[in-house]
Scaffold this motif. Structure first.
Motif, PDB file in Angstrom:
ATOM      1  N   TYR A 133       0.812  -1.224   0.000  1.00  0.00           N
ATOM      2  CA  TYR A 133       0.000   0.000   0.000  1.00  0.00           C
ATOM      3  C   TYR A 133       0.844   1.271   0.000  1.00  0.00           C
ATOM      4  O   TYR A 133       0.428   2.307   0.485  1.00  0.00           O
ATOM      5  N   SER A 183      -5.003  -9.624  -3.024  1.00  0.00           N
ATOM      6  CA  SER A 183      -5.341  -9.272  -1.655  1.00  0.00           C
ATOM      7  C   SER A 183      -6.553 -10.074  -1.214  1.00  0.00           C
ATOM      8  O   SER A 183      -7.493 -10.273  -1.987  1.00  0.00           O
ATOM      9  N   THR A 184      -6.502 -10.569   0.009  1.00  0.00           N
ATOM     10  CA  THR A 184      -7.593 -11.432   0.476  1.00  0.00           C
ATOM     11  C   THR A 184      -8.366 -10.818   1.632  1.00  0.00           C
ATOM     12  O   THR A 184      -9.422 -11.307   2.006  1.00  0.00           O
ATOM     13  N   LEU A 188      -4.591  -8.919   8.160  1.00  0.00           N
ATOM     14  CA  LEU A 188      -4.682  -8.214   9.448  1.00  0.00           C
ATOM     15  C   LEU A 188      -5.566  -8.951  10.447  1.00  0.00           C
ATOM     16  O   LEU A 188      -5.366  -8.820  11.655  1.00  0.00           O
TER      17      LEU A 188
HETATM   18  P1  ADP Z   1      -5.187  -7.636   2.263  1.00  0.00           P
HETATM   19  O1  ADP Z   1      -3.947  -6.783   2.262  1.00  0.00           O
HETATM   20  O2  ADP Z   1      -4.959  -9.039   1.824  1.00  0.00           O
HETATM   21  O3  ADP Z   1      -6.342  -6.975   1.555  1.00  0.00           O
HETATM   22  P2  ADP Z   1      -5.335  -7.180   5.163  1.00  0.00           P
HETATM   23  O4  ADP Z   1      -6.272  -7.811   6.152  1.00  0.00           O
HETATM   24  O5  ADP Z   1      -3.883  -7.360   5.407  1.00  0.00           O
HETATM   25  O6  ADP Z   1      -5.745  -7.775   3.771  1.00  0.00           O
HETATM   26  O7  ADP Z   1      -5.651  -5.631   5.092  1.00  0.00           O
HETATM   27  C1  ADP Z   1      -7.009  -5.184   5.007  1.00  0.00           C
HETATM   28  C2  ADP Z   1      -7.081  -3.859   4.261  1.00  0.00           C
HETATM   29  O8  ADP Z   1      -6.484  -2.818   5.048  1.00  0.00           O
HETATM   30  C3  ADP Z   1      -6.318  -3.839   2.937  1.00  0.00           C
HETATM   31  O9  ADP Z   1      -7.096  -4.348   1.876  1.00  0.00           O
HETATM   32  C4  ADP Z   1      -6.008  -2.351   2.764  1.00  0.00           C
HETATM   33  O10 ADP Z   1      -7.130  -1.712   2.203  1.00  0.00           O
HETATM   34  C5  ADP Z   1      -5.846  -1.867   4.203  1.00  0.00           C
HETATM   35  N1  ADP Z   1      -4.416  -1.758   4.622  1.00  0.00           N
HETATM   36  C6  ADP Z   1      -3.705  -2.666   5.338  1.00  0.00           C
HETATM   37  N2  ADP Z   1      -2.444  -2.230   5.584  1.00  0.00           N
HETATM   38  C7  ADP Z   1      -2.363  -0.999   5.005  1.00  0.00           C
HETATM   39  C8  ADP Z   1      -1.307   0.000   4.910  1.00  0.00           C
HETATM   40  N3  ADP Z   1      -0.102  -0.193   5.441  1.00  0.00           N
HETATM   41  N4  ADP Z   1      -1.600   1.146   4.245  1.00  0.00           N
HETATM   42  C9  ADP Z   1      -2.818   1.382   3.699  1.00  0.00           C
HETATM   43  N5  ADP Z   1      -3.853   0.481   3.761  1.00  0.00           N
HETATM   44  C10 ADP Z   1      -3.621  -0.688   4.401  1.00  0.00           C
END
Ligand code: ADP
Length: 220
Positions: A133, A183-184, A188
Protein backbone atom coordinates in the motif's frame (compact mmCIF):
# COMPACT_ATOMS: atom_id res chain seq x y z
CA UNK A 1 -25.25 -18.42 13.34
CA UNK A 2 -22.34 -19.68 15.42
CA UNK A 3 -18.76 -18.59 14.71
CA UNK A 4 -17.94 -21.72 12.66
CA UNK A 5 -20.99 -21.36 10.37
CA UNK A 6 -20.21 -17.70 10.03
CA UNK A 7 -16.68 -18.43 8.78
CA UNK A 8 -17.95 -21.09 6.35
CA UNK A 9 -20.53 -18.65 4.93
CA UNK A 10 -17.90 -15.89 4.52
CA UNK A 11 -15.36 -18.25 2.97
CA UNK A 12 -17.87 -19.70 0.47
CA UNK A 13 -18.81 -16.19 -0.54
CA UNK A 14 -15.16 -15.20 -1.06
CA UNK A 15 -14.35 -18.35 -3.07
CA UNK A 16 -17.38 -17.98 -5.33
CA UNK A 17 -16.30 -14.79 -7.14
CA UNK A 18 -12.88 -15.91 -8.43
CA UNK A 19 -14.38 -19.28 -9.37
CA UNK A 20 -17.22 -17.60 -11.30
CA UNK A 21 -14.69 -15.41 -13.10
CA UNK A 22 -12.50 -18.37 -14.08
CA UNK A 23 -15.57 -20.27 -15.30
CA UNK A 24 -16.67 -17.34 -17.48
CA UNK A 25 -13.17 -16.86 -18.92
CA UNK A 26 -12.86 -20.55 -19.80
CA UNK A 27 -16.34 -20.61 -21.36
CA UNK A 28 -15.54 -17.53 -23.46
CA UNK A 29 -12.31 -19.13 -24.66
CA UNK A 30 -14.09 -22.37 -25.57
CA UNK A 31 -16.80 -20.39 -27.38
CA UNK A 32 -14.20 -19.17 -29.88
CA UNK A 33 -12.15 -16.47 -28.17
CA UNK A 34 -9.23 -18.90 -28.24
CA UNK A 35 -8.84 -18.17 -31.97
CA UNK A 36 -8.02 -14.53 -31.29
CA UNK A 37 -4.59 -14.98 -29.78
CA UNK A 38 -4.30 -11.48 -28.30
CA UNK A 39 -7.70 -11.66 -26.54
CA UNK A 40 -7.00 -15.23 -25.46
CA UNK A 41 -3.72 -14.20 -23.91
CA UNK A 42 -5.41 -11.44 -21.88
CA UNK A 43 -8.08 -13.85 -20.67
CA UNK A 44 -5.52 -16.42 -19.62
CA UNK A 45 -3.61 -13.77 -17.66
CA UNK A 46 -6.83 -12.76 -15.90
CA UNK A 47 -7.59 -16.40 -15.13
CA UNK A 48 -4.07 -16.79 -13.76
CA UNK A 49 -4.61 -13.81 -11.40
CA UNK A 50 -7.90 -15.29 -10.17
CA UNK A 51 -6.17 -18.62 -9.55
CA UNK A 52 -3.44 -16.84 -7.57
CA UNK A 53 -6.13 -15.16 -5.48
CA UNK A 54 -7.75 -18.53 -4.77
CA UNK A 55 -4.34 -19.88 -3.81
CA UNK A 56 -3.80 -16.99 -1.35
CA UNK A 57 -7.22 -17.52 0.14
CA UNK A 58 -6.70 -21.24 0.64
CA UNK A 59 -3.23 -20.69 2.12
CA UNK A 60 -4.62 -18.25 4.65
CA UNK A 61 -7.77 -20.15 5.51
CA UNK A 62 -6.16 -22.57 7.95
CA UNK A 63 -5.25 -19.60 10.11
CA UNK A 64 -8.80 -18.32 10.40
CA UNK A 65 -10.87 -21.50 10.61
CA UNK A 66 -12.16 -22.06 14.17
CA UNK A 67 -10.72 -25.14 15.82
CA UNK A 68 -7.71 -25.02 13.49
CA UNK A 69 -6.25 -21.85 14.89
CA UNK A 70 -2.95 -21.94 16.67
CA UNK A 71 -4.43 -21.96 20.15
CA UNK A 72 -1.63 -23.49 22.19
CA UNK A 73 1.21 -21.03 21.97
CA UNK A 74 4.63 -21.49 23.39
CA UNK A 75 6.26 -18.19 24.20
CA UNK A 76 9.97 -17.65 24.35
CA UNK A 77 12.36 -14.74 24.23
CA UNK A 78 12.78 -13.91 20.54
CA UNK A 79 15.13 -11.34 19.01
CA UNK A 80 12.96 -8.97 16.99
CA UNK A 81 15.89 -8.63 14.57
CA UNK A 82 15.33 -12.29 13.54
CA UNK A 83 11.68 -11.62 12.73
CA UNK A 84 12.74 -8.47 10.83
CA UNK A 85 15.29 -10.38 8.76
CA UNK A 86 12.61 -12.92 7.90
CA UNK A 87 10.08 -10.24 6.90
CA UNK A 88 12.62 -8.22 4.90
CA UNK A 89 13.98 -11.21 2.99
CA UNK A 90 10.50 -12.63 2.28
CA UNK A 91 9.34 -9.32 0.80
CA UNK A 92 12.55 -8.34 -0.99
CA UNK A 93 11.25 -9.19 -4.49
CA UNK A 94 8.16 -7.04 -4.06
CA UNK A 95 10.12 -4.18 -2.51
CA UNK A 96 12.68 -4.32 -5.32
CA UNK A 97 9.97 -4.29 -7.98
CA UNK A 98 8.45 -1.14 -6.46
CA UNK A 99 11.85 0.37 -5.53
CA UNK A 100 10.76 0.70 -1.92
CA UNK A 101 13.43 0.76 0.78
CA UNK A 102 12.76 -1.29 3.89
CA UNK A 103 14.94 -0.52 6.93
CA UNK A 104 15.15 -1.88 10.49
CA UNK A 105 16.02 0.38 13.44
CA UNK A 106 16.14 -1.83 16.50
CA UNK A 107 17.69 -1.36 19.91
CA UNK A 108 20.60 -3.76 20.41
CA UNK A 109 19.33 -7.16 21.67
CA UNK A 110 15.66 -6.08 21.54
CA UNK A 111 13.57 -9.12 22.53
CA UNK A 112 9.86 -9.99 22.53
CA UNK A 113 8.18 -12.76 24.55
CA UNK A 114 6.38 -14.59 21.78
CA UNK A 115 6.02 -17.71 19.69
CA UNK A 116 8.76 -17.21 17.04
CA UNK A 117 6.71 -18.47 14.05
CA UNK A 118 3.76 -16.32 15.00
CA UNK A 119 5.94 -13.25 15.53
CA UNK A 120 7.41 -13.85 12.06
CA UNK A 121 3.93 -14.01 10.61
CA UNK A 122 2.83 -10.77 12.33
CA UNK A 123 5.84 -8.84 11.07
CA UNK A 124 5.66 -10.35 7.60
CA UNK A 125 1.99 -9.40 7.20
CA UNK A 126 2.61 -5.84 8.41
CA UNK A 127 5.69 -5.31 6.23
CA UNK A 128 4.03 -6.88 3.19
CA UNK A 129 1.03 -4.55 3.60
CA UNK A 130 3.31 -1.55 4.12
CA UNK A 131 5.00 -2.31 0.78
CA UNK A 132 1.76 -3.22 -1.04
CA UNK A 133 0.00 0.00 0.00
CA UNK A 134 2.93 2.33 -0.70
CA UNK A 135 3.55 3.83 -4.13
CA UNK A 136 6.82 3.19 -5.98
CA UNK A 137 9.98 4.79 -4.50
CA UNK A 138 8.47 5.04 -1.00
CA UNK A 139 9.93 3.70 2.21
CA UNK A 140 9.06 1.35 5.05
CA UNK A 141 10.64 1.44 8.49
CA UNK A 142 10.51 -1.22 11.22
CA UNK A 143 11.62 0.12 14.61
CA UNK A 144 11.54 -0.71 18.28
CA UNK A 145 9.26 1.58 20.31
CA UNK A 146 9.92 3.41 23.57
CA UNK A 147 8.21 0.91 25.88
CA UNK A 148 9.57 -2.62 26.42
CA UNK A 149 7.90 -5.05 24.01
CA UNK A 150 6.74 -2.34 21.62
CA UNK A 151 7.65 -1.91 17.97
CA UNK A 152 6.14 -0.31 14.89
CA UNK A 153 6.00 -0.59 11.11
CA UNK A 154 5.78 2.78 9.38
CA UNK A 155 5.21 3.45 5.69
CA UNK A 156 5.01 6.45 3.38
CA UNK A 157 2.03 4.94 1.62
CA UNK A 158 -1.52 5.72 0.58
CA UNK A 159 -2.80 5.96 4.16
CA UNK A 160 -6.08 4.83 5.69
CA UNK A 161 -9.12 7.03 6.42
CA UNK A 162 -9.91 7.25 10.18
CA UNK A 163 -13.35 5.68 9.66
CA UNK A 164 -11.76 2.61 8.02
CA UNK A 165 -9.24 1.88 10.78
CA UNK A 166 -11.56 -0.19 13.03
CA UNK A 167 -12.75 -2.22 10.02
CA UNK A 168 -9.42 -3.34 8.53
CA UNK A 169 -8.91 -6.02 11.20
CA UNK A 170 -12.14 -7.79 10.20
CA UNK A 171 -11.90 -10.97 8.16
CA UNK A 172 -12.03 -10.39 4.37
CA UNK A 173 -12.29 -6.59 4.75
CA UNK A 174 -10.52 -4.59 2.05
CA UNK A 175 -10.87 -0.85 1.65
CA UNK A 176 -10.70 -0.83 -2.13
CA UNK A 177 -12.25 -4.17 -2.79
CA UNK A 178 -12.48 -3.74 -6.54
CA UNK A 179 -8.95 -2.51 -7.01
CA UNK A 180 -7.48 -4.95 -4.50
CA UNK A 181 -5.35 -7.29 -6.59
CA UNK A 182 -3.43 -10.03 -4.81
CA UNK A 183 -5.34 -9.27 -1.66
CA UNK A 184 -7.59 -11.43 0.48
CA UNK A 185 -8.49 -9.21 3.41
CA UNK A 186 -7.20 -11.90 5.77
CA UNK A 187 -3.72 -10.65 6.70
CA UNK A 188 -4.68 -8.21 9.45
CA UNK A 189 -7.34 -10.51 10.92
CA UNK A 190 -4.58 -13.11 11.32
CA UNK A 191 -2.27 -10.49 12.88
CA UNK A 192 -5.02 -9.48 15.34
CA UNK A 193 -5.76 -13.09 16.22
CA UNK A 194 -2.10 -13.88 16.94
CA UNK A 195 -1.71 -10.71 19.01
CA UNK A 196 -4.85 -11.52 21.02
CA UNK A 197 -3.37 -14.93 21.83
CA UNK A 198 -0.28 -13.15 23.21
CA UNK A 199 -2.24 -10.50 25.13
CA UNK A 200 -0.63 -7.92 22.80
CA UNK A 201 -2.24 -4.78 21.34
CA UNK A 202 -2.11 -3.16 17.91
CA UNK A 203 -2.91 0.48 17.14
CA UNK A 204 -2.88 2.40 13.86
CA UNK A 205 -2.12 6.04 13.11
CA UNK A 206 -2.56 7.14 9.55
CA UNK A 207 -2.90 10.15 7.28
CA UNK A 208 -4.27 9.76 3.78
CA UNK A 209 -1.62 10.21 1.06
CA UNK A 210 1.12 10.44 3.72
CA UNK A 211 1.35 7.03 5.30
CA UNK A 212 0.50 4.71 8.17
CA UNK A 213 2.11 3.45 11.36
CA UNK A 214 1.07 0.13 12.89
CA UNK A 215 2.29 -0.06 16.51
CA UNK A 216 2.38 -3.38 18.35
CA UNK A 217 2.71 -3.64 22.12
CA UNK A 218 3.50 -6.98 23.74
CA UNK A 219 3.09 -7.28 27.50
CA UNK A 220 6.58 -6.93 28.99
P1 ADP B 1 -5.19 -7.64 2.26
O1 ADP B 1 -3.95 -6.78 2.26
O2 ADP B 1 -4.96 -9.04 1.82
O3 ADP B 1 -6.34 -6.98 1.56
P2 ADP B 1 -5.33 -7.18 5.16
O4 ADP B 1 -6.27 -7.81 6.15
O5 ADP B 1 -3.88 -7.36 5.41
O6 ADP B 1 -5.75 -7.77 3.77
O7 ADP B 1 -5.65 -5.63 5.09
C1 ADP B 1 -7.01 -5.18 5.01
C2 ADP B 1 -7.08 -3.86 4.26
O8 ADP B 1 -6.48 -2.82 5.05
C3 ADP B 1 -6.32 -3.84 2.94
O9 ADP B 1 -7.10 -4.35 1.88
C4 ADP B 1 -6.01 -2.35 2.76
O10 ADP B 1 -7.13 -1.71 2.20
C5 ADP B 1 -5.85 -1.87 4.20
N1 ADP B 1 -4.42 -1.76 4.62
C6 ADP B 1 -3.71 -2.67 5.34
N2 ADP B 1 -2.44 -2.23 5.58
C7 ADP B 1 -2.36 -1.00 5.01
C8 ADP B 1 -1.31 0.00 4.91
N3 ADP B 1 -0.10 -0.19 5.44
N4 ADP B 1 -1.60 1.15 4.24
C9 ADP B 1 -2.82 1.38 3.70
N5 ADP B 1 -3.85 0.48 3.76
C10 ADP B 1 -3.62 -0.69 4.40
Amino acid sequence: MDEEQNVIAEVSHELRLPLANIKLLVETLLDGAIDDSEAANKMLLRAQREIERLEDLVNNLLSVTPGRQFEAIEKQSVFLSDACDYAVSSTSELAKKKQITVTCHLQEGFCIQANPDQLNQVLLNLVENAIKYTNDHGSVKIASGIADGSFYVEDTGIGIAQSEIPKIFKRFYRINRNKAKGSTGLGLSIVKHILDLHGAKITVKSTLQEGSTFTVEFPS
